[in-house]
Each structure stands twice: as C-alpha cells, then as structure tokens.
Design an enzyme around this catalytic site. Structure first.
Site, PDB file in Angstrom:
ATOM      1  CG  HIS A   1      50.509  14.717 104.358  1.00  0.00           C
ATOM      2  ND1 HIS A   1      51.192  13.699 104.948  1.00  0.00           N
ATOM      3  CD2 HIS A   1      49.202  14.403 104.467  1.00  0.00           C
ATOM      4  CE1 HIS A   1      50.338  12.804 105.399  1.00  0.00           C
ATOM      5  NE2 HIS A   1      49.116  13.201 105.119  1.00  0.00           N
TER       6      HIS A   1
ATOM      7  CD  GLU B   1      45.774   6.148 109.643  1.00  0.00           C
ATOM      8  OE1 GLU B   1      46.227   6.299 108.511  1.00  0.00           O
ATOM      9  OE2 GLU B   1      46.402   5.587 110.560  1.00  0.00           O
TER      10      GLU B   1
ATOM     11  CG  HIS C   1      50.681  13.721 110.822  1.00  0.00           C
ATOM     12  ND1 HIS C   1      51.447  14.360 109.873  1.00  0.00           N
ATOM     13  CD2 HIS C   1      50.670  12.422 110.463  1.00  0.00           C
ATOM     14  CE1 HIS C   1      51.872  13.475 108.993  1.00  0.00           C
ATOM     15  NE2 HIS C   1      51.418  12.288 109.326  1.00  0.00           N
TER      16      HIS C   1
HETATM   17  P1  NAD Z   1      57.927   2.388  99.163  1.00  0.00           P
HETATM   18  O1  NAD Z   1      58.576   1.245  99.848  1.00  0.00           O
HETATM   19  O2  NAD Z   1      56.683   2.158  98.399  1.00  0.00           O
HETATM   20  O3  NAD Z   1      58.986   3.041  98.163  1.00  0.00           O
HETATM   21  C1  NAD Z   1      60.336   3.170  98.460  1.00  0.00           C
HETATM   22  C2  NAD Z   1      61.075   3.615  97.222  1.00  0.00           C
HETATM   23  O4  NAD Z   1      62.465   3.661  97.523  1.00  0.00           O
HETATM   24  C3  NAD Z   1      60.934   2.687  96.012  1.00  0.00           C
HETATM   25  O5  NAD Z   1      60.901   3.464  94.840  1.00  0.00           O
HETATM   26  C4  NAD Z   1      62.227   1.892  96.052  1.00  0.00           C
HETATM   27  O6  NAD Z   1      62.619   1.403  94.779  1.00  0.00           O
HETATM   28  C5  NAD Z   1      63.182   2.961  96.501  1.00  0.00           C
HETATM   29  N1  NAD Z   1      64.413   2.407  97.065  1.00  0.00           N
HETATM   30  C6  NAD Z   1      64.541   1.481  98.042  1.00  0.00           C
HETATM   31  N2  NAD Z   1      65.852   1.224  98.271  1.00  0.00           N
HETATM   32  C7  NAD Z   1      66.556   2.008  97.425  1.00  0.00           C
HETATM   33  C8  NAD Z   1      67.931   2.218  97.183  1.00  0.00           C
HETATM   34  N3  NAD Z   1      68.875   1.563  97.862  1.00  0.00           N
HETATM   35  N4  NAD Z   1      68.287   3.120  96.252  1.00  0.00           N
HETATM   36  C9  NAD Z   1      67.350   3.814  95.558  1.00  0.00           C
HETATM   37  N5  NAD Z   1      66.034   3.663  95.732  1.00  0.00           N
HETATM   38  C10 NAD Z   1      65.641   2.769  96.654  1.00  0.00           C
HETATM   39  O7  NAD Z   1      57.753   3.510 100.268  1.00  0.00           O
HETATM   40  P2  NAD Z   1      56.714   4.730 100.255  1.00  0.00           P
HETATM   41  O8  NAD Z   1      55.445   4.290 100.862  1.00  0.00           O
HETATM   42  O9  NAD Z   1      56.690   5.354  98.911  1.00  0.00           O
HETATM   43  O10 NAD Z   1      57.381   5.722 101.326  1.00  0.00           O
HETATM   44  C11 NAD Z   1      58.560   6.457 101.075  1.00  0.00           C
HETATM   45  C12 NAD Z   1      58.876   7.286 102.315  1.00  0.00           C
HETATM   46  O11 NAD Z   1      57.822   8.189 102.543  1.00  0.00           O
HETATM   47  C13 NAD Z   1      59.001   6.444 103.591  1.00  0.00           C
HETATM   48  O12 NAD Z   1      59.970   7.032 104.419  1.00  0.00           O
HETATM   49  C14 NAD Z   1      57.633   6.582 104.235  1.00  0.00           C
HETATM   50  O13 NAD Z   1      57.685   6.425 105.631  1.00  0.00           O
HETATM   51  C15 NAD Z   1      57.281   8.002 103.840  1.00  0.00           C
HETATM   52  N6  NAD Z   1      55.839   8.237 103.785  1.00  0.00           N
HETATM   53  C16 NAD Z   1      55.024   7.508 102.958  1.00  0.00           C
HETATM   54  C17 NAD Z   1      53.673   7.770 102.902  1.00  0.00           C
HETATM   55  C18 NAD Z   1      52.761   7.018 101.972  1.00  0.00           C
HETATM   56  O14 NAD Z   1      51.562   7.386 101.897  1.00  0.00           O
HETATM   57  N7  NAD Z   1      53.227   6.023 101.259  1.00  0.00           N
HETATM   58  C19 NAD Z   1      53.122   8.786 103.709  1.00  0.00           C
HETATM   59  C20 NAD Z   1      53.974   9.518 104.537  1.00  0.00           C
HETATM   60  C21 NAD Z   1      55.327   9.233 104.558  1.00  0.00           C
END
Ligand code: NAD
Length: 493
Positions: free
Chosen positions: A181, A219, A243
């Site tokens: 991003h 951060e 990044h």
């Molecule tokens: P999170 O743990 O909050 O959400 C994970 C999601 O996956 C949830 O909706 C959960 O229900 C779903 N999930 C888990 N196991 C599952 C399964 N077996 N089947 C279907 N759905 C399932 O994680 P997040 O913070 O939203 O991050 C998601 C991805 O994005 C990760 O790889 C993270 O590293 C990446 N990411 C997140 C951010 C951020 O700001 N949160 C930033 C950059 C990258």
C-alpha cells in the site's frame, strides 16, 4: 483531489477475511469513499467472506459500525453509508474446507463471465494456497478474474516462491496483484511526477549530484494485535523486504520508457538486482537491529517489547537500520540509509534526498554555513514535498544565508481529502492496472537480498540492541550514519 474521476465498470469484489481488521478498517472505508465519489456504481457487489457464521444483515451492521468509525464526522460520507451497505453481502466459507464454494461460484458466475471479479485475500498467507485451489476448482479464476495478495508473501525466498507457485497454478501473472500500500500513496506517485514530469530533477538525479538518500518509516505503536505474527517476522521482514525496498526502487530506478506496468516493474527489478549483498562479511557494519524497552509513547508510559509480548527470550528486532549500496552506474558511492521501527519518537514516513554541497562558497563566514539542498518527500503524516533551498535572510546589514523550504503540502495545495492508498489501489485492481503492484520476480528478488541478512544475523547470534520506547532507536543506528559524516534527517525545515 478527485476531480477527474474515471468510473469503473460494475464488479464483484470478494474479500476473504471480510471480518478482519484490514477489511473493516481500511478496505471497506476505501470502497465507501470511492462509492461516495461516484466511482463505483450501485450494481457492483462486495462480498465479505470468513469462516464464522453471519447473515448479510449482521455483517452489514458490523461493516456499518466500522464505516461510521472510519469516516468520523464527515456528513457526506455518513449519509452514504446506508446506500453503500446495499452493495455488501456476506458468505460463510472456511477456506480450508469444501463447503460454500460451489454456491459462491454459482452466484458469481451467474453475473456473467465478462464481469470483473476481484478476490482480495485479506487473510493469513497460510490460507492463500487453499483459497486459490478452490477458486481454480470452481472455475472462478477465468475471464476477468483477479486476485489481490496482501503481505507478507512468505518469510523467505523459498516460502515466497511456494506461495507464488500455488497462486500461479490458479491465476496467470497478469491476474495477480501483490499489494504494497505504500506504492498507492500520493507522495510515491508524486515521486514519479517530480522525477519524470519536470526537467529540473532528472539531470541531478545521480551520484554526481546526490550525496545520499534516507528512507525512514517510523511508527509509534507497539505490537497491537499482531504479536504472534510480528514476533515470528521482525522489522526486516515486516517492513524492509516490501515497503522500504519498494520506496528505494522508486527513488533509484532508471526512467521507464513509459508508465506501463512492465516497463516500471522491469526498472524496479534492475535496482533490486543491483543491491550490494549484505552478508556475514559486512552485516555487522551495515546493519543495526534494535528492540524497544519500556519508555513513553504519545505522552504515556509503555511497556517494553518483551513484556508486551509476554516472552522474555524473544530476540526479534523491532527496529532496523541499514546502509545500502546500489551497485550501478547512476548510484555508485551514494549510500541509501534505511531505518524503520516500532515505538519510535514520531509516526513519520519519509524519503530524504540530500544533494551534494556547492563546490565552492563565494560567501564569507558571517553569511553562515551553506546547508546542502534537500528534497523531502513525506508519505505520512501530512503527505507533501519540501525542497530545502539556501536563500538570503531579508533585511539590510550584510548577507546572511538561511535554509528555507519550498513547501508543498498536498492537503493545502490541492485541498480536500487526500485519497488513501487503498482507494487508488483497489480501483487499479478493478481497472486491471498492475503498475503499482509487485510482480513475482520483484518479490523474489527482494527476498533474495533479504535472506543473507537474516542468515548473517543468525550466525552473529547477537541480541538486538535495546532502545527506549519513544526514542529514535539504538545509539548504534546513529553511529551507523555518523560514521560516514552524515546525520539522520530531523524536520528542521
Ligand atoms: P485478522 O486476523 O484481523 O483477520 C483475518 C480474517 O481471516 C478474519 O476475517 C478471519 O475470520 C478470517 N479467517 C481466518 N481463518 C479463516 C479460514 N480458515 N477461512 C476463512 N476465513 C478465515 O487479520 P488482518 O489484520 O485483517 O490481516 C489480514 C492479512 O492482511 C494478514 O495477512 C496481514 O498480515 C495482512 N495485513 C494487514 C494489515 C492491517 O492493517 N491489518 C496491514 C497489512 C497487511
């Protein structure tokens, strides 16, 4: 500024991990803004998918509350939430199981093969393989299907290649959008505009005129909810591999022949391949690892990393500083100093290009010291560009020089809301424009450079250097740059 909006064709967007933090805090608010601006038509559909059982109604309530939080007191956006929620639906699917996929496929394919279908994998990367396999087996990978992969793509070259292979067995490379991003930020795209739409900078953009470059992504937050992921990754994998290296590429790449995806990505790849390896021989002098101890953040006392984690033995780095050399004609002898960390003094992401000193000063000592020109590209907060110039202080009484900024804050210059990176990037996915996304060979080239640093650290077996939360990192990071007679940029302009 959103004056020149190109509406996108109606699409289906399926967010795997639709109940997660990223979806609720970033992706759905970005979509709401694009919808409110009229870029997304009302016949598009947004499906949240996750394993917990939810109905459309309960999911819409969750999304509605998250959107209300995200847009704050913006009355225009608040007023559009209800209508936006009509686009939103929820389907319960456990990515690791077989239930629900056939129904999802039937529903999406009924919208016609020509319709753009975007699958956003906002889940842990462990699920990417299973999700892509199901998308392939149900025929959802054909036609105008696209898949978006969130970081991290692997934790080393081997695991990244395995993910890329698995995703590649379901989607062709031009259907795969690996998101970083940072590349969607206005300032980063403005770096392209500054470099390639002005005759001013490019003739100076080389070792003859540039002394060094600094890239900082600082951060103030600690672990937040990401403890188990972060402790297994550390700052080098979490921030530098993607990044910071992407930002370095945007600064260092040669002018692409055109702003076409592969032309840009070819040039970035050449930079990654030109990075001088940091191995066992030079890791100790070219890298600094740090880990925060108790201190203060945003005026409040905070615990150290080990206490926050609940594991006194962790040696994970929460800070890293690197001196990077790009071994090519343009950048020979110009160091790129990179630093990133958690619980630092300020939340700031910026690229600072410091030009060389004037070859000879015609001014006498009373005029003051001539500070080298600096171009500061700020990604957050307050996106903007500043160019530090030496000017004469106004008034009589001799000629005194002062370093003053030509300051262009985007919010001031263009007014209104500055689009979030995800707004731009999501619309690029729907349009099928991968210029600001990472190609497989780029991701793997970045890991190829990172892996030897990780293994050198393993061999050195040194604990990360402690730093106080709320500081700018360990003193060794200051020494890293001061050894070369330079200092980390402070916002004195
Ligand atoms: P999170 O743990 O909050 O959400 C994970 C999601 O996956 C949830 O909706 C959960 O229900 C779903 N999930 C888990 N196991 C599952 C399964 N077996 N089947 C279907 N759905 C399932 O994680 P997040 O913070 O939203 O991050 C998601 C991805 O994005 C990760 O790889 C993270 O590293 C990446 N990411 C997140 C951010 C951020 O700001 N949160 C930033 C950059 C990258």
């Amino acid at each position: 500024m959103t004056a020149h909006l190109a509406p996108v064709a109606p699409f289906d967007l399926v967010i795997f991990g639709g109940t997660g933090d990223l979806a609720l805090r970033k992706l759905l608010p970005a979509l709401l803004r694009r919808y409110a601006d009229g870029q997304i038509s009302h016949d598009s559909r947004i499906y949240g998918v996750a394993r917990q059982a939810e109905s459309d109604t309960s999911y819409r309530a969750t999304v509605g509350a998250a959107l209300a939080r995200a847009v704050g007191d913006d009355p225009v956006l608040q007023a559009r939430i209800a209508s936006f929620l009509e686009l939103v639906a929820y389907r319960t699917i456990d990515a690791t199981g077989d239930a629900g996929w056939a129904e999802l496929a039937a529903e999406l394919l009924a919208h016609g093969e020509a319709r753009v279908r975007v699958f956003y994998l906002s889940t842990s990367p462990q699920l990417f393989v299973a999700i892509c396999k199901h998308l392939r087996d149900t025929g959802l990978n054909g036609g105008n299907a696209r898949v978006v992969l969130e970081k991290p793509i692997g934790h080393d070259l081997t695991s990244a290649a395995a993910i890329n292979d698995a995703v590649g067995s379901a989607f062709t490379e031009n259907q795969i959008f690996r998101i970083d991003h940072y590349l969607g930020k206005e300032t980063v795209q403005n770096l392209l505009a500054l470099r390639f739409a002005n005759a001013l900078f490019e003739p100076l953009w080389n070792a003859g005129r540039i002394d060094h470059v600094q890239i900082t992504v600082a951060e103030t937050v600690g672990l937040e909810q990401r403890a188990s992921y972060y402790d297994g990754a550390g700052a080098l994998r979490d921030m530098v591999q993607n990044h910071l290296l992407q930002l370095l590429c945007m600064v260092a790449m040669e002018p692409p022949a055109a702003l076409h995806a592969d032309a840009v990505r070819d040039e970035k790849l050449k930079v990654l391949r030109a990075l001088r390896p940091i191995t066992g021989d030079n890791a100790a002098v070219a890298t600094v690892r740090g880990q925060y101890r108790a201190g203060a953040a945003s005026g409040k006392a905070v615990a150290g990393y080990l206490d926050e984690l609940g594991n006194r033995d962790s040696r994970t780095e929460t800070f890293v500083a690197l001196k990077v050399e790009v071994d090519n004609w343009r950048w020979a002898g110009v160091p790129f100093y990179l630093r990133t960390g958690k619980r630092l003094a300020e939340r700031v992401s910026e690229i600072v290009v410091t030009f060389r000193e004037v070859p000879h000063s015609i001014f006498d000592e009373s005029a003051g010291r001539i500070t080298p020109n600096q171009l500061v590209l700020r990604l957050q907060p307050d996106e903007g560009v500043k160019l530090g110039l030496m000017l004469k202080e106004p008034g009589p009484g001799g000629l005194r020089l002062r370093h003053v900024p030509l300051d262009m804050s985007f919010a001031e210059a263009f007014g209104g809301h500055q689009p979030e990176a995800y707004e731009r990037l999501l619309m690029d996915v729907v349009r099928g424009n991968p210029t600001l996304f990472m190609r497989r060979d780029e991701v793997e080239a970045a890991w190829r450079w990172i892996d030897p640093i990780l293994s050198a650290w393993k061999d050195i077996r040194e604990a990360p250097k402690p730093y106080t939360a709320g500081s700018w990192g360990p003193s060794a990071a200051v020494a890293l740059i001061e050894r070369d007679g330079r200092t980390w940029h402070e916002d004195t302009l």
